[in-house]
Motif scaffolding. Structure first.
Motif, PDB file in Angstrom:
ATOM      1  N   GLN A  30       0.876  -1.339   0.085  1.00 33.28           N
ATOM      2  CA  GLN A  30      -0.154   0.070  -0.111  1.00 33.28           C
ATOM      3  C   GLN A  30       1.172   1.247   0.039  1.00 33.28           C
ATOM      4  OE1 GLN A  30      -3.633   0.015  -0.398  1.00 33.28           O
ATOM      5  NE2 GLN A  30      -2.934   2.060  -0.830  1.00 33.28           N
ATOM      6  N   GLN A  31       1.855   1.317   0.701  1.00 34.73           N
ATOM      7  CA  GLN A  31       2.757   2.370   0.872  1.00 34.73           C
ATOM      8  C   GLN A  31       3.446   2.357  -0.784  1.00 34.73           C
ATOM      9  OE1 GLN A  31       5.608   1.858   3.858  1.00 34.73           O
ATOM     10  NE2 GLN A  31       4.052   2.033   5.492  1.00 34.73           N
ATOM     11  N   ALA A  32       3.838   1.374  -1.062  1.00 32.14           N
ATOM     12  CA  ALA A  32       4.411   1.638  -2.460  1.00 32.14           C
ATOM     13  C   ALA A  32       3.416   1.924  -3.328  1.00 32.14           C
ATOM     14  CB  ALA A  32       5.137   0.211  -3.144  1.00 32.14           C
ATOM     15  N   ALA A  33       2.037   1.458  -3.455  1.00 34.22           N
ATOM     16  CA  ALA A  33       1.167   2.119  -4.422  1.00 34.22           C
ATOM     17  C   ALA A  33       0.684   3.336  -4.410  1.00 34.22           C
ATOM     18  CB  ALA A  33      -0.131   1.389  -4.093  1.00 34.22           C
ATOM     19  N   ASP A  34       0.746   3.843  -2.720  1.00 38.19           N
ATOM     20  CA  ASP A  34       0.666   5.239  -2.537  1.00 38.19           C
ATOM     21  C   ASP A  34       1.692   6.281  -3.197  1.00 38.19           C
ATOM     22  OD1 ASP A  34      -1.783   4.693  -1.286  1.00 38.19           O
ATOM     23  OD2 ASP A  34      -0.872   4.870   0.821  1.00 38.19           O
ATOM     24  N   ALA A  35       2.713   5.723  -3.146  1.00 39.50           N
ATOM     25  CA  ALA A  35       4.141   6.417  -3.600  1.00 39.50           C
ATOM     26  C   ALA A  35       4.378   6.563  -5.262  1.00 39.50           C
ATOM     27  CB  ALA A  35       5.245   5.916  -2.820  1.00 39.50           C
ATOM     28  N   GLY A  36       3.228   5.613  -6.066  1.00 37.30           N
ATOM     29  CA  GLY A  36       3.294   5.717  -7.229  1.00 37.30           C
ATOM     30  C   GLY A  36       4.421   4.495  -8.236  1.00 37.30           C
ATOM     31  N   VAL A  37       4.781   3.870  -6.901  1.00 40.60           N
ATOM     32  CA  VAL A  37       5.839   2.579  -7.494  1.00 40.60           C
ATOM     33  C   VAL A  37       5.110   1.593  -8.147  1.00 40.60           C
ATOM     34  CG1 VAL A  37       7.753   1.446  -6.507  1.00 40.60           C
ATOM     35  CG2 VAL A  37       7.271   3.832  -5.736  1.00 40.60           C
ATOM     36  N   ILE A  38       3.994   1.038  -7.637  1.00 42.16           N
ATOM     37  CA  ILE A  38       3.405  -0.202  -8.148  1.00 42.16           C
ATOM     38  C   ILE A  38       2.101   0.249  -8.777  1.00 42.16           C
ATOM     39  CG2 ILE A  38       4.690  -1.709  -6.854  1.00 42.16           C
ATOM     40  CD1 ILE A  38       2.172  -2.187  -5.170  1.00 42.16           C
ATOM     41  N   ARG A  39       1.431  -0.847  -9.114  1.00 45.02           N
ATOM     42  CA  ARG A  39       0.164  -0.737  -9.727  1.00 45.02           C
ATOM     43  C   ARG A  39      -1.001  -0.580  -8.693  1.00 45.02           C
ATOM     44  NH1 ARG A  39      -0.385  -5.607 -12.873  1.00 45.02           N
ATOM     45  NH2 ARG A  39      -2.312  -5.038 -13.585  1.00 45.02           N
ATOM     46  N   THR A  40      -2.013   0.084  -9.026  1.00 38.92           N
ATOM     47  CA  THR A  40      -2.972   0.910  -8.221  1.00 38.92           C
ATOM     48  C   THR A  40      -4.419   0.080  -8.552  1.00 38.92           C
ATOM     49  OG1 THR A  40      -3.532   2.650  -9.231  1.00 38.92           O
ATOM     50  CG2 THR A  40      -1.798   2.712  -7.348  1.00 38.92           C
ATOM     51  N   ASP A  41      -4.269  -0.441  -9.689  1.00 35.91           N
ATOM     52  CA  ASP A  41      -5.628  -1.196 -10.253  1.00 35.91           C
ATOM     53  C   ASP A  41      -5.946  -2.371  -9.522  1.00 35.91           C
ATOM     54  OD1 ASP A  41      -3.500  -2.478 -11.387  1.00 35.91           O
ATOM     55  OD2 ASP A  41      -4.624  -3.189 -13.075  1.00 35.91           O
ATOM     56  N   MET A  42      -5.340  -2.898  -8.434  1.00 30.83           N
ATOM     57  CA  MET A  42      -5.755  -4.098  -7.574  1.00 30.83           C
ATOM     58  C   MET A  42      -5.335  -3.726  -6.079  1.00 30.83           C
ATOM     59  SD  MET A  42      -4.131  -7.184  -9.685  1.00 30.83           S
ATOM     60  CE  MET A  42      -4.573  -8.353  -8.714  1.00 30.83           C
ATOM     61  N   PRO A  43      -6.315  -4.088  -5.240  1.00 28.96           N
ATOM     62  CA  PRO A  43      -6.309  -3.979  -3.727  1.00 28.96           C
ATOM     63  C   PRO A  43      -4.917  -4.471  -3.434  1.00 28.96           C
ATOM     64  CG  PRO A  43      -8.372  -4.997  -4.218  1.00 28.96           C
ATOM     65  CD  PRO A  43      -7.597  -5.058  -5.593  1.00 28.96           C
ATOM     66  N   ALA A  44      -4.024  -3.810  -2.496  1.00 22.99           N
ATOM     67  CA  ALA A  44      -2.906  -4.399  -1.764  1.00 22.99           C
ATOM     68  C   ALA A  44      -3.167  -5.775  -1.413  1.00 22.99           C
ATOM     69  CB  ALA A  44      -2.562  -3.390  -0.638  1.00 22.99           C
ATOM     70  N   GLU A  45      -4.387  -6.201  -0.678  1.00 21.18           N
ATOM     71  CA  GLU A  45      -4.522  -7.144  -0.145  1.00 21.18           C
ATOM     72  C   GLU A  45      -4.166  -8.390  -1.303  1.00 21.18           C
ATOM     73  OE1 GLU A  45      -8.208 -10.028   2.018  1.00 21.18           O
ATOM     74  OE2 GLU A  45      -8.592  -7.815   1.392  1.00 21.18           O
ATOM     75  N   GLU A  46      -5.158  -8.353  -2.441  1.00 20.10           N
ATOM     76  CA  GLU A  46      -4.680  -9.260  -3.609  1.00 20.10           C
ATOM     77  C   GLU A  46      -3.370  -9.366  -4.054  1.00 20.10           C
ATOM     78  OE1 GLU A  46      -7.463  -8.615  -6.730  1.00 20.10           O
ATOM     79  OE2 GLU A  46      -9.085  -8.375  -5.351  1.00 20.10           O
ATOM     80  N   LEU A  47      -2.635  -8.273  -4.139  1.00 21.45           N
ATOM     81  CA  LEU A  47      -1.099  -8.291  -4.372  1.00 21.45           C
ATOM     82  C   LEU A  47      -0.366  -8.800  -3.335  1.00 21.45           C
ATOM     83  CD1 LEU A  47      -1.109  -4.536  -5.896  1.00 21.45           C
ATOM     84  CD2 LEU A  47      -1.019  -6.569  -7.099  1.00 21.45           C
ATOM     85  N   ALA A  48      -0.770  -8.929  -2.191  1.00 20.43           N
ATOM     86  CA  ALA A  48       0.134  -9.500  -1.193  1.00 20.43           C
ATOM     87  C   ALA A  48      -0.184 -11.037  -1.377  1.00 20.43           C
ATOM     88  CB  ALA A  48      -0.317  -8.958   0.362  1.00 20.43           C
ATOM     89  N   LYS A  49      -1.214 -11.467  -1.652  1.00 17.25           N
ATOM     90  CA  LYS A  49      -1.497 -12.931  -1.808  1.00 17.25           C
ATOM     91  C   LYS A  49      -0.754 -13.221  -3.118  1.00 17.25           C
ATOM     92  CE  LYS A  49      -6.018 -12.963   0.307  1.00 17.25           C
ATOM     93  NZ  LYS A  49      -5.486 -13.617   1.621  1.00 17.25           N
TER      94      LYS A  49
END
Length: 188
Positions: A133-152
């Motif tokens: 979520q921190q990486a998404a907020d910083a614009g480093v990774i995709r934001t089209d998927m929730p952080a929960e799904e990305l973690a899994k």
């Protein structure tokens, strides 16, 4: 009781617990899991069986405690990386690499057989979800998927590190996982 007395008792209990865990893992490594009994552990540690049962009800509980100890150590390392500040993308890469290397190094251990018992998987997911979520907020990774799904996704993808034949292969797997986290290219 005086504070010093309580601290001394707690230090003794910790030392005995650590000796039980270390001895059990040494016995499992040397003789195999099926040959390890509570009696044998007590004898090797130098304590009575009754004392051993005050700490653990059975061998499985000892293995789970050792797993928890290893996960706690890994999480400490990961928290140090995370709290070190800096580029969220670099932190994410380091965390994924640390996790993948642990999976690779311990995939054939007895600890791996109890890896998903207890709440350790949930702790790993929560930790990684926060970092993502921190990486998404910083614009480093995709934001089209929730952080929960990305973690899994990350944890499942990195489970393949258990079959990686070398550290170089683990690093390639981490890079592939990071590639999957990148922002999608805008449509044309």
């Amino acid at each position: 009781m005086p504070k010093l007395w309580n601290e001394t008792i707690e230090a003794h209990r910790t030392a005995v617990r650590d000796a039980i865990l270390d001895t059990t893992m040494a016995l499992v490594s040397e003789h195999g899991l099926l040959s390890v009994t509570m009696s044998r552990i007590a004898k090797e540690v130098g304590i009575g069986r009754a004392t051993l049962y005050k700490y653990f009800p059975d061998v499985e509980a000892i293995l789970l405690a050792e797993h928890d100890r290893r996960v706690a150590s890994q999480l400490e390392h990961l928290h140090a990386v995370k709290s070190g500040g800096g580029d969220p993308g670099r932190q994410l890469e380091q965390v994924l690499l640390i996790h993948a290397m642990m999976v690779n190094e311990h995939h054939d251990s007895v600890i791996a057989s109890v890896m998903h018992q207890g709440g350790s998987r949930g702790h790993q997911e929560a930790f990684l979800q926060d970092l993502l979520q921190q990486a998404a907020d910083a614009g480093v990774i995709r934001t089209d998927m929730p952080a929960e799904e990305l973690a899994k996704f990350c944890l499942n993808a990195l489970s393949a590190a258990s079959q990686a034949p070398s550290h170089a292969a683990v690093k390639r797997l981490v890079q592939l996982t990071l590639d999957g986290l990148r922002k999608p290219e805008p449509a044309g």
